[in-house]
Structure formats: structure tokens, C-alpha cells
Motif scaffolding. Structure first.
Motif, short mmCIF file in Angstrom:
data_model
loop_
_atom_site.label_atom_id
_atom_site.label_comp_id
_atom_site.label_asym_id
_atom_site.label_seq_id
_atom_site.Cartn_x
_atom_site.Cartn_y
_atom_site.Cartn_z
N ARG A 5 1.37 -1.20 0.04
CA ARG A 5 0.07 -0.39 -0.22
C ARG A 5 0.94 0.88 0.16
NH1 ARG A 5 2.39 2.17 4.05
NH2 ARG A 5 1.81 1.28 6.38
N ALA A 7 0.28 4.78 1.32
CA ALA A 7 -0.50 5.65 2.12
C ALA A 7 0.07 7.17 2.70
CB ALA A 7 -0.32 5.05 3.65
N PRO A 8 -1.08 7.97 1.70
CA PRO A 8 0.05 9.94 1.53
C PRO A 8 -1.60 10.30 2.54
CG PRO A 8 -1.11 9.67 -0.32
CD PRO A 8 -1.21 7.86 0.40
N SER A 9 -0.79 11.27 3.11
CA SER A 9 -1.70 11.91 3.74
C SER A 9 -1.51 13.49 3.39
CB SER A 9 -0.71 13.20 5.39
OG SER A 9 -0.61 11.57 6.62
N GLU A 37 -4.45 8.55 4.35
CA GLU A 37 -3.99 8.73 5.97
C GLU A 37 -5.08 10.52 6.29
OE1 GLU A 37 -0.54 7.30 7.67
OE2 GLU A 37 -1.81 5.08 7.38
N TYR A 187 -1.78 8.30 14.58
CA TYR A 187 -1.08 7.19 13.19
C TYR A 187 -1.12 5.78 13.90
CZ TYR A 187 2.95 5.25 10.87
OH TYR A 187 3.60 4.91 9.96
N VAL A 191 -2.19 2.81 11.78
CA VAL A 191 -1.30 2.43 10.39
C VAL A 191 -1.43 1.03 10.84
CG1 VAL A 191 0.53 2.89 11.86
CG2 VAL A 191 0.37 3.20 8.99
N ARG A 205 7.40 2.09 3.07
CA ARG A 205 7.94 3.04 3.42
C ARG A 205 8.69 3.81 3.61
NH1 ARG A 205 4.16 1.84 8.88
NH2 ARG A 205 6.47 0.97 10.39
N LEU A 209 10.27 5.52 9.51
CA LEU A 209 9.76 5.06 10.45
C LEU A 209 9.65 3.68 10.28
CD1 LEU A 209 6.37 6.25 7.91
CD2 LEU A 209 7.03 7.03 10.14
N1 GLU Z 1 1.04 8.17 6.63
C1 GLU Z 1 2.08 8.10 6.40
C2 GLU Z 1 3.58 9.50 5.73
O1 GLU Z 1 2.41 10.64 5.27
C3 GLU Z 1 3.20 8.01 5.99
C4 GLU Z 1 2.45 6.11 6.79
C5 GLU Z 1 2.90 5.23 6.26
O2 GLU Z 1 3.19 4.29 5.26
O3 GLU Z 1 2.95 4.12 7.38
O4 GLU Z 1 3.86 10.22 5.83
#
Ligand code: GLU
Length: 273
Positions: A5, A7-9, A37, A187, A191, A205, A209
Motif C-alpha cells: 500500500r 498511504a499518503p496524508s 491518512e 498515526y 496504521v 515506506r 518510520l
Molecule cells: N501517512 C504517512 C506519511 O505520509 C505514511 C505512513 C505509513 O506508510 O505507514 O508519512
């Protein structure tokens, strides 16, 4: 069957770093999912979400529908929070940012994490009566994970990063915030819940992280959720040699497109040194 996946904010426009992340995830997955997100409603904007879909499609990516938008699934997070509550690993924290800063300044031996000082645990030491009274007074509070208590329940854990087994350091980020009085998640919790509910088997990612993965594995174990494999990748660097940020407008995918770059050119630019 590998499920990945992106998963952008929606807090800004996507840049070359996001393009790399999305292309990387899509290339690794037999199935590729997109997740928005958007829990932080003060920073997320609908126009950025619309731009995410446009920019990714322009790059040539395809993702499964429906897209999961976190803001539509607060009940899932509330349910998980209840599970953690029943295991006795949450406590309310009434500290303001200012109080935390002052407390850290007073205690030089306060624990440190990869990004600086950690929450010093002030509210973990409150007695039950004080907690109950302050919650009833409806002071603002956050719910924090009691990392030591959680680790005692789960025992030693590991996760798989790029094929290597990594031992979980449950205290690496300290007692992280998992929810706030008004929002039943953060978050870290969202997640973990989403990756499990969406059947993600490989989380790809950015390297920033990697420390959070120690917390995520702990939460998976507490909630009885499956553990995906992980691949934390490096960053696309800007002309100044620094990691791109959303404020570097010039490197946004829209700016590149408006400057006449083709999707193929942009895909070729989205590389990690
Ligand atoms: N939403 C997070 C971001 O934009 C990514 C989270 C993830 O991939 O676990 O940095």
C-alpha cells in the motif's frame, strides 16, 4: 500474494519522494492499495486528496478501489483502543507540551529516543483516584501506551525488515500517544489497524518510520493482529542534498508536470541515491 500500500496524508502536494514511495510499493505488490491518512483534520484538505488521485494516475499508477480513508473508520480504531484498554496498557496523560518540555529540562536523565527526548512518564505515575478525578473534570487528555507494561505482556518480539529479523525494542519511542480525548486514534494505532484490516503483507515506506515499526509490532501483538513484513527505503534527495519535504514546492509532481515533464521523465527522476 504480496499486498502493498501507499498511504499518503493529504496535507500538501505529492513530490518526487512520494512518487518513489508509491512506485516502489506498486512494483512490489501483486495487489497495490491506496490509503488516505486523513485523521489530522486540522492539516488535511480535500483539494490535496483530489490532487493525490490525479497525480498518481498521471504517473501511470493503478490501485484497487475503494480507497480506504481513515476519517471514515473511526469505529475500527475505537474498537482497537477498547482492546488495548482491556489489556491494561493505556493511561490518560494530562500533560501539556509545555509541561512535558519543562519536565524534560528538569530531569537530564529523562529517556531519549532516535529523535530526542521521550515522554518522561509523569502521568504514568498518577494514582487511580487522581486519574478518575481529572478525567471527570474533563481536562483534555491523551491516551498513552504503557510500553513497559505492554512488553511484559507480549514478551520478546521481532519483525522482518528487508528479509532480516529485527528484535523489537519496545521502549524505543517511549509511551507514545495512541488517542486523544476527542479522536479515538493516532498515526500509530490507525496504521496498525488499517494494515491488518486491508490484508497488507508488505509495508513499504520511508526510513524515517523504521523506529515506529517497533511500536507497531508491539501493538499488533497486543491486538492479536498479523505481522506484515517491512521494507523501509531511502529518500529522494533535493538539489541541496537534503530529503525533499512538502514545502519544497518546486519538486511537487504538479510543478514538474506544469513545467512540461512527462510521466516517464518524472518516474526516471524519482530515484533514491
Ligand atoms: N501517512 C504517512 C506519511 O505520509 C505514511 C505512513 C505509513 O506508510 O505507514 O508519512
Amino acid at each position: 500474494m504480496t499486498v502493498t500500500r501507499f498511504a499518503p496524508s493529504p496535507t500538501g502536494h505529492l513530490h518526487l519522494g512520494h512518487a518513489y514511495s508509491a512506485l516502489f510499493a506498486a512494483a512490489r505488490g501483486d495487489r497495490f492499495l491506496l490509503r488516505i491518512e486523513d485523521i489530522d483534520i486540522t492539516r488535511c484538505r480535500p483539494e490535496f486528496e483530489a490532487a493525490i488521485y490525479q497525480d498518481l494516475a498521471w504517473l501511470g499508477l493503478e490501485w484497487e478501489m475503494p480507497v480506504r480513508r481513515q476519517s471514515e473508520h473511526l469505529d475500527d480504531y475505537r474498537h482497537a483502543l477498547g482492546g488495548l484498554e482491556s489489556r491494561g496498557v493505556l493511561y490518560p496523560c494530562f500533560c501539556t507540551r509545555r509541561q512535558i518540555k519543562d519536565e524534560i529540562a528538569r530531569s537530564p536523565s529523562a529517556p531519549h529516543g532516535p529523535d530526542g527526548p521521550l515522554y518522561p512518564g509523569t502521568c504514568r505515575r498518577l494514582d487511580d483516584a487522581t486519574r478518575a478525578r481529572r478525567m471527570a473534570d474533563s481536562e483534555d487528555y491523551a491516551l498513552r501506551l504503557d510500553a513497559a507494561r505492554a512488553a511484559a505482556l507480549t514478551g520478546p518480539l521481532t519483525f522482518v525488515e528487508r528479509g532480516d529479523t529485527v528484535a523489537v525494542d519496545p521502549g524505543l519511542l517511549g509511551d507514545v500517544v495512541l488517542a486523544r480525548k476527542e479522536i479515538p486514534t493516532s498515526y500509530h494505532l490507525a496504521v496498525v489497524v488499517d494494515d491488518a484490516l486491508q490484508g497488507v503483507t508488505l509495508v513499504t515506506r520511508g526510513q524515517d518510520l523504521l523506529p515506529a515499526t517497533h511500536v507497531h509490532r508491539l501493538l499488533q501483538a497486543l491486538l492479536g493482529l498479523p505481522a506484515p513484513a517491512y521494507h523501509h527505503h531511502g529518500f529522494v534527495l533535493g538539489p541541496d542534498g537534503k530529503r525533499l519535504a512538502k514545502r519544497d514546492g518546486a519538486q511537487s509532481l504538479r510543478a514538474l508536470r506544469d513545467a512540461g515533464r512527462t510521466p516517464a521523465e518524472v518516474r526516471a527522476m524519482a530515484v533514491v541515491a
